[in-house]
Design an enzyme around this catalytic site. Sequence first.
Site, PDB file in Angstrom:
ATOM      1  N   CYS A 118      40.337  33.127  47.103  1.00  0.00           N
ATOM      2  CA  CYS A 118      40.193  33.536  48.504  1.00  0.00           C
ATOM      3  C   CYS A 118      41.316  34.462  48.941  1.00  0.00           C
ATOM      4  O   CYS A 118      42.448  34.356  48.474  1.00  0.00           O
ATOM      5  CB  CYS A 118      40.226  32.305  49.406  1.00  0.00           C
ATOM      6  N   ARG A 177      40.764  40.273  44.355  1.00  0.00           N
ATOM      7  CA  ARG A 177      41.128  38.895  44.023  1.00  0.00           C
ATOM      8  C   ARG A 177      39.902  38.089  43.582  1.00  0.00           C
ATOM      9  O   ARG A 177      40.055  37.030  42.984  1.00  0.00           O
ATOM     10  CB  ARG A 177      41.763  38.213  45.246  1.00  0.00           C
ATOM     11  N   TRP A 200      36.075  32.505  47.701  1.00  0.00           N
ATOM     12  CA  TRP A 200      35.686  32.258  46.307  1.00  0.00           C
ATOM     13  C   TRP A 200      35.344  30.778  46.279  1.00  0.00           C
ATOM     14  O   TRP A 200      36.225  29.918  46.375  1.00  0.00           O
ATOM     15  CB  TRP A 200      36.866  32.579  45.393  1.00  0.00           C
ATOM     16  N   ASN A 204      42.744  29.162  52.160  1.00  0.00           N
ATOM     17  CA  ASN A 204      42.742  29.387  50.711  1.00  0.00           C
ATOM     18  C   ASN A 204      43.375  28.156  50.078  1.00  0.00           C
ATOM     19  O   ASN A 204      44.459  27.742  50.497  1.00  0.00           O
ATOM     20  CB  ASN A 204      43.562  30.651  50.380  1.00  0.00           C
ATOM     21  N   GLY A 205      42.702  27.568  49.081  1.00  0.00           N
ATOM     22  CA  GLY A 205      43.233  26.354  48.443  1.00  0.00           C
ATOM     23  C   GLY A 205      42.155  25.284  48.441  1.00  0.00           C
ATOM     24  O   GLY A 205      40.974  25.576  48.655  1.00  0.00           O
ATOM     25  N   GLU A 229      43.326  38.356  22.703  1.00  0.00           N
ATOM     26  CA  GLU A 229      43.293  39.179  23.912  1.00  0.00           C
ATOM     27  C   GLU A 229      42.123  40.174  23.865  1.00  0.00           C
ATOM     28  O   GLU A 229      41.436  40.378  24.866  1.00  0.00           O
ATOM     29  CB  GLU A 229      44.636  39.909  24.075  1.00  0.00           C
ATOM     30  N   LYS A 252      39.195  40.269  26.649  1.00  0.00           N
ATOM     31  CA  LYS A 252      38.870  41.487  27.410  1.00  0.00           C
ATOM     32  C   LYS A 252      37.379  41.760  27.338  1.00  0.00           C
ATOM     33  O   LYS A 252      36.749  42.037  28.336  1.00  0.00           O
ATOM     34  CB  LYS A 252      39.624  42.711  26.856  1.00  0.00           C
ATOM     35  N   GLU A 297      35.242  38.936  29.230  1.00  0.00           N
ATOM     36  CA  GLU A 297      35.367  38.804  30.686  1.00  0.00           C
ATOM     37  C   GLU A 297      34.739  39.974  31.439  1.00  0.00           C
ATOM     38  O   GLU A 297      34.230  39.786  32.528  1.00  0.00           O
ATOM     39  CB  GLU A 297      36.815  38.559  31.132  1.00  0.00           C
ATOM     40  N   HIS A 325      36.809  28.491   6.142  1.00  0.00           N
ATOM     41  CA  HIS A 325      36.726  27.054   6.440  1.00  0.00           C
ATOM     42  C   HIS A 325      35.598  26.737   7.427  1.00  0.00           C
ATOM     43  O   HIS A 325      35.567  25.651   7.992  1.00  0.00           O
ATOM     44  CB  HIS A 325      38.070  26.560   6.978  1.00  0.00           C
ATOM     45  N   LYS A 358      41.235  37.307  40.454  1.00  0.00           N
ATOM     46  CA  LYS A 358      42.470  37.881  39.929  1.00  0.00           C
ATOM     47  C   LYS A 358      43.582  36.847  39.908  1.00  0.00           C
ATOM     48  O   LYS A 358      44.349  36.745  38.965  1.00  0.00           O
ATOM     49  CB  LYS A 358      42.870  39.087  40.785  1.00  0.00           C
TER      50      LYS A 358
END
Length: 612
Positions: free
Chosen positions: A2, A27, A76, A102-103, A484, A488, A491, A507, A607
């Site tokens: 948020c 965000r 969000w 927010n939270g 990474e 990338k 996502e 294996h 974000k």
Amino acid sequence: MCGIVGYTGAAPAIPILLDGLERLEYRGYDSAGVAVVDPRTGLQIEKCKGRLQFLRDRLEALPPLEGTVGLGHTRWATHGEPNDVNSHPHVSQNGRVAIVHNGIIENYAEIKDFLLQQGVRFRSDTDSEVVAQLLEYYFNDCSDVMDAVYAVLARLEGAYALGILCADMPDRLIAARKDAPLLLGYGEGENFIASDATAIISHTRQVAYMEDGEVAVLTRDGIQVFDEYRRPIEKQLHHIEWDVSAAEKGGYAHFMFKEIMEQPEALRQTISPRLRDGQVVFDELRLDDGFLRRMKRIYLVACGSSYHVGMLGKYNLERFLRLPVEVCLASEFRYSDPLVDEDTLVIVISQSGETLDTMAALREARSRGGYILSIVNVVGSSIARESDDVLYTWAGPEIAVATTKAYSTQLALLTMLGLYMGQRLGRTSPEEYAAITAELALLPEKMEQVIASTDVYQYLASLYFNRECVFFIGRNLDYALGLEGSLKLKEISYIHSESYAAGELKHGTISLIEDGTLVVSLATYGPLLDKAISNIVEVKARGAEVVALTTDSNRERLEKIATHILTVPDTHPVLQPNLGVVPLQLFAYYIALHRGCDIDKPKNLAKSVTVE
Ligand code: AGP
């Protein structure tokens, strides 16, 4: 997560709030809303599910919302599906107060039960609405809104950044914070609150970061701040150095692409002030030799891409320091009864400096006596403020959800920190130290060579954009680099992808390789090149198409066996991932572009992840 923006001044609030919300879009959100206090008619709210543009369209179709004090919010969803009703702001039953939050209010169910018994009617399924309703409940009983605010805060459990408007007080807004970011912006005849500085940077560069337990009262003439016991306090003001253009696309199609291209400069800003005459110098570091000498263990703690930096850091720090280094996901670390004591260095890595899991891990480590050194990009963020020591990555604001330049600068800085400690302890050989620092100085220039042409990535993306699954394989640093690359890709393009330590294939995973499977083989780590080649041969023998990433000097060897080849300039092996990550970022970027994905704002992602 948020985003909050609040304004009090002389100008109409709505355009300022919408502009601020647009700058907070990065965000991550699923709905948006605004509230203003109209001195004649009281609180006016407009909110809806979906992109900010829907809210803009709706506002344009209505008579203008009047008011020079207001709040904006991007939500969000955590509690209650994304829809118009669950969007913020939430207004209390009788319309006396409106809040944005927010939270997560962890004890919302208990408060809601209490209020339902008092006859309060709820409209939404959110945890946040209890704040508005409880505030009105207390406000009805007392004449002082601040009495009501403190009574509410005393009952809340969980995390919150709150913006509050009261119909009875059309000239002010109130803010409160606990475990969620919120800053105050000091303007000329106008003042602001915001989740981060990007929302208000076009109006003011003077900010103060709210601390847990603080409550602020903002009017156009000033800001008063109180601590948790309601004692007035003076806030330290910070000047935001970066320019508003740093948080704008500046002609690029996407922030992610712009930020990939900004990496050489971000590296320069991060490395050069700390590299003098071939020596790593950290003027800002308080960590003393006494601690370094008694240090017995290092933890690297982070989430997501920052964790991947930690994975690489483990290899390099153990090499430089000959000490056990453990890398932990922050969300696991905090519940793992970690072996932290006064002789433990805990290196916390976070771009935003606000990731809740990382913050909680930091607090866990600190409660056990560990020395906390954080590597953070956002100046004044919560993680930076709660650490014993901070090293800032000077990457500038990173807006795309998928991190690129923050990752690169974190990685360079962590390597420099390892070299610095290794030298002070006399455990890094002077030859190795000199060789790596010489290459560090050249890193920005070499990265410029990597981004000079993007044709090959566009071509590969045109071949492979419709794959359902991609494997990344590598050994040692290349394995950590693959994690990474894989993140990338998944996502931003939503292609399923995994990264494997190449030696592990036999294996189990190799059973998944069949005709046409796409394998991205990372073969940049010189000391294990032969092993990497064997693994390519293994997967090719089972029908895989192999895109190999190696260094310029090894191109010829790989060309003979890979289906396609990507190269980066040679550097010292410990720095090679710094260059190797860029082709992986560009590969993911162009694949996502081909697939028509929302690259800067991938679905379901935020974000700054400020919930657990
Ligand atoms: C990666 O592209 C993501 N943005 C994500 O994994 C991120 O690295 C993670 O959420 C940690 O964020 P932080 O560095 O701000 O703490």
